[in-house]
Scaffold this active site. Sequence first.
Site, PDB file in Angstrom:
ATOM      1  N   ARG A 112     -37.535 -16.655  10.167  1.00  0.00           N
ATOM      2  CA  ARG A 112     -36.295 -16.803   9.425  1.00  0.00           C
ATOM      3  C   ARG A 112     -36.147 -18.071   8.572  1.00  0.00           C
ATOM      4  O   ARG A 112     -35.284 -18.115   7.700  1.00  0.00           O
ATOM      5  CB  ARG A 112     -35.113 -16.728  10.411  1.00  0.00           C
ATOM      6  CG  ARG A 112     -35.013 -15.346  11.053  1.00  0.00           C
ATOM      7  CD  ARG A 112     -33.872 -15.254  12.062  1.00  0.00           C
ATOM      8  NE  ARG A 112     -32.557 -15.445  11.487  1.00  0.00           N
ATOM      9  CZ  ARG A 112     -31.870 -14.515  10.837  1.00  0.00           C
ATOM     10  NH1 ARG A 112     -32.393 -13.310  10.659  1.00  0.00           N
ATOM     11  NH2 ARG A 112     -30.667 -14.774  10.355  1.00  0.00           N
ATOM     12  N   GLU A 152     -32.600 -13.011  -0.595  1.00  0.00           N
ATOM     13  CA  GLU A 152     -31.206 -13.097  -1.042  1.00  0.00           C
ATOM     14  C   GLU A 152     -31.121 -13.873  -2.357  1.00  0.00           C
ATOM     15  O   GLU A 152     -32.007 -14.675  -2.678  1.00  0.00           O
ATOM     16  CB  GLU A 152     -30.361 -13.781   0.037  1.00  0.00           C
ATOM     17  CG  GLU A 152     -30.351 -13.003   1.354  1.00  0.00           C
ATOM     18  CD  GLU A 152     -29.835 -13.808   2.534  1.00  0.00           C
ATOM     19  OE1 GLU A 152     -29.638 -13.215   3.602  1.00  0.00           O
ATOM     20  OE2 GLU A 152     -29.649 -15.035   2.380  1.00  0.00           O
ATOM     21  N   GLU A 163     -39.748 -11.451  13.015  1.00  0.00           N
ATOM     22  CA  GLU A 163     -39.067 -11.921  11.800  1.00  0.00           C
ATOM     23  C   GLU A 163     -39.019 -13.447  11.822  1.00  0.00           C
ATOM     24  O   GLU A 163     -38.432 -14.045  12.730  1.00  0.00           O
ATOM     25  CB  GLU A 163     -37.651 -11.344  11.753  1.00  0.00           C
ATOM     26  CG  GLU A 163     -36.815 -11.826  10.588  1.00  0.00           C
ATOM     27  CD  GLU A 163     -35.349 -11.438  10.729  1.00  0.00           C
ATOM     28  OE1 GLU A 163     -34.612 -11.592   9.744  1.00  0.00           O
ATOM     29  OE2 GLU A 163     -34.942 -11.015  11.831  1.00  0.00           O
ATOM     30  N   GLU A 200     -28.061  -9.039  -1.541  1.00  0.00           N
ATOM     31  CA  GLU A 200     -29.360  -8.745  -0.938  1.00  0.00           C
ATOM     32  C   GLU A 200     -29.743  -7.314  -1.284  1.00  0.00           C
ATOM     33  O   GLU A 200     -28.914  -6.404  -1.180  1.00  0.00           O
ATOM     34  CB  GLU A 200     -29.319  -8.924   0.579  1.00  0.00           C
ATOM     35  CG  GLU A 200     -30.647  -8.648   1.264  1.00  0.00           C
ATOM     36  CD  GLU A 200     -30.600  -8.908   2.758  1.00  0.00           C
ATOM     37  OE1 GLU A 200     -31.131  -8.069   3.524  1.00  0.00           O
ATOM     38  OE2 GLU A 200     -30.030  -9.937   3.175  1.00  0.00           O
ATOM     39  N   HIS A 203     -35.779 -14.009   5.051  1.00  0.00           N
ATOM     40  CA  HIS A 203     -36.353 -13.697   6.357  1.00  0.00           C
ATOM     41  C   HIS A 203     -37.569 -12.799   6.162  1.00  0.00           C
ATOM     42  O   HIS A 203     -37.506 -11.801   5.438  1.00  0.00           O
ATOM     43  CB  HIS A 203     -35.312 -13.006   7.237  1.00  0.00           C
ATOM     44  CG  HIS A 203     -33.993 -13.728   7.264  1.00  0.00           C
ATOM     45  ND1 HIS A 203     -32.782 -13.080   7.263  1.00  0.00           N
ATOM     46  CD2 HIS A 203     -33.712 -15.054   7.265  1.00  0.00           C
ATOM     47  CE1 HIS A 203     -31.806 -13.958   7.277  1.00  0.00           C
ATOM     48  NE2 HIS A 203     -32.347 -15.160   7.270  1.00  0.00           N
ATOM     49  N   GLU A 207     -36.670 -10.378   2.992  1.00  0.00           N
ATOM     50  CA  GLU A 207     -35.280 -10.121   2.587  1.00  0.00           C
ATOM     51  C   GLU A 207     -34.858 -11.253   1.661  1.00  0.00           C
ATOM     52  O   GLU A 207     -34.343 -12.283   2.103  1.00  0.00           O
ATOM     53  CB  GLU A 207     -34.357 -10.067   3.805  1.00  0.00           C
ATOM     54  CG  GLU A 207     -34.753  -9.019   4.843  1.00  0.00           C
ATOM     55  CD  GLU A 207     -33.913  -9.142   6.110  1.00  0.00           C
ATOM     56  OE1 GLU A 207     -32.874  -9.849   6.088  1.00  0.00           O
ATOM     57  OE2 GLU A 207     -34.294  -8.549   7.131  1.00  0.00           O
ATOM     58  N   ARG A 238     -30.194 -14.239  15.844  1.00  0.00           N
ATOM     59  CA  ARG A 238     -30.416 -14.746  14.492  1.00  0.00           C
ATOM     60  C   ARG A 238     -30.328 -16.266  14.383  1.00  0.00           C
ATOM     61  O   ARG A 238     -30.461 -16.810  13.294  1.00  0.00           O
ATOM     62  CB  ARG A 238     -29.433 -14.069  13.530  1.00  0.00           C
ATOM     63  CG  ARG A 238     -29.823 -12.632  13.210  1.00  0.00           C
ATOM     64  CD  ARG A 238     -28.768 -11.900  12.402  1.00  0.00           C
ATOM     65  NE  ARG A 238     -29.276 -10.656  11.821  1.00  0.00           N
ATOM     66  CZ  ARG A 238     -29.436  -9.519  12.489  1.00  0.00           C
ATOM     67  NH1 ARG A 238     -29.109  -9.471  13.780  1.00  0.00           N
ATOM     68  NH2 ARG A 238     -29.915  -8.440  11.901  1.00  0.00           N
ATOM     69  N   GLU A 258     -23.865 -10.174   0.313  1.00  0.00           N
ATOM     70  CA  GLU A 258     -24.206 -11.044   1.442  1.00  0.00           C
ATOM     71  C   GLU A 258     -22.999 -11.909   1.840  1.00  0.00           C
ATOM     72  O   GLU A 258     -21.907 -11.749   1.324  1.00  0.00           O
ATOM     73  CB  GLU A 258     -25.420 -11.908   1.107  1.00  0.00           C
ATOM     74  CG  GLU A 258     -26.712 -11.464   1.798  1.00  0.00           C
ATOM     75  CD  GLU A 258     -26.637 -11.511   3.316  1.00  0.00           C
ATOM     76  OE1 GLU A 258     -25.810 -12.261   3.877  1.00  0.00           O
ATOM     77  OE2 GLU A 258     -27.407 -10.771   3.956  1.00  0.00           O
TER      78      GLU A 258
END
Length: 474
Positions: free
Chosen positions: A364, A132, A362, A224, A273, A130, A343, A216
Amino acid sequence: MDAKTALKYAEDHGARFVSLRFTDLVGAWHHLTFPIHELSESSFEDGFGFDASSLRGWASIHESDMLLVPDPSRFWMDPFAEEPTVCFIANVVDPITKEGYGLDPRSVAARAESYLRFTGIADTAYFGPEAEFFVFDSVRFYNEQNAAGYEVESDEGIWNSGRGSNGFESPNLGYRIRNKEGYVPVPPADSLSDLRSEIALTLESVGIQVECHHHEVATAGQCEIDFRFSTLLGTADNLQLFKYIVRNTAYRYGKAVTFMPKPIYGDNGSGMHCHQSLWKNEKPLFAGDGYAGLSDLARYYIGGLLKHAPAIVAFAAPTTNSYKRLVPGFEAPVNLAYSARNRSAAVRIPMFSQNPKQKRIEFRPPDPSCNPYLAFSAMLMAGLDGIQNRIDPGEPLDKDIYDLSPEELKDVPSLPGSLDDALSALEADHSFLLKGDVFTPQLIERWISYKREREVQPLRMRPHPLEFALYFDV
């Protein structure tokens, strides 16, 4: 795909030029362009000669001759070229040995996939990042002997107080900046929705399947765009193409894009991530009846990631700016724990679905400034080391780690606090990367020396503008 298919594609699309794309050690994309008549079936074996000595971190001048060998499995028409141009991802090959150049990041990723199959643990590693990024209306920066500074402008920036970058009052702008929550607002608070949609359509046109796009958390133009996962090598290729399309589409809009992790003080930075899973014979290996629906193999993979995370981030969070995002107690996870849905943990287990095919982990801490070929390969090698050595990740930490006190976190290890510390961690812990000759000692040594000499040391030697405010009158 084979060479004949690739050549037929170029002919059918009226290509007049061929652009060969490749990635330097640090992670930037480069290309050479040739008239289409220079491309033939033999080109996919013989390659095209080029000088590698002028690229960052690569060959010395006495060994500068290299070959670019196009990969016939990955091609597309450049959506930004005025003349029809077919593009290929190219491998960098040593003309003497005819093997992948040891410092070519893509060759590292290819060796990582080969080593995975060699272990017999799995035959496929899937990655889904992901990435960003920020979209700014203008950017200026300078570093002179007697002056240094930067300035970014965004019509969405809360510092504008209702005044646009053109200096005039804007009622829509005023509305946008009063909405100080950046995460997934609708237009007009989200002023970049149409830009992201155009990026998404362009990505689809070159074979990258978009799953979602949104604004985001950071208010000043942070975006994103999620695209579908693929193999380690395929995803790394797609991420390089993704960055190219994002930047060029924004350029057509008169805007500038950055993937640096922390361009704005006091607002969220950009992470990347990384979702990942292992499969064998088309069956997922991370699903099981353990914690959060994980298999023992997945837990050991997590154990390897957490154990080697301080070394991994030398590749996955590879800039001095990365550690302005990776700050304890703030926006990004620095504590090496794992948890379902949480998270604030370095490793999160998404719980959106109970389908075994969607079971993944995931990681991060990474950010989009990384070289994806090296970062993904380092993560895979750490996870495989965890499986091979049955590394137990310990108990999950199902709490908001950002709210825990130092006393409560005293037994939870954390990431390095700077790029220099991460490089030291890599120096001390890299034997897991050398298995199967995936990473070479030469590449690791070159990476560490390049980062220290070209990035860590120059920053250390320069006064920071904030230091004038803190210390000028001492």
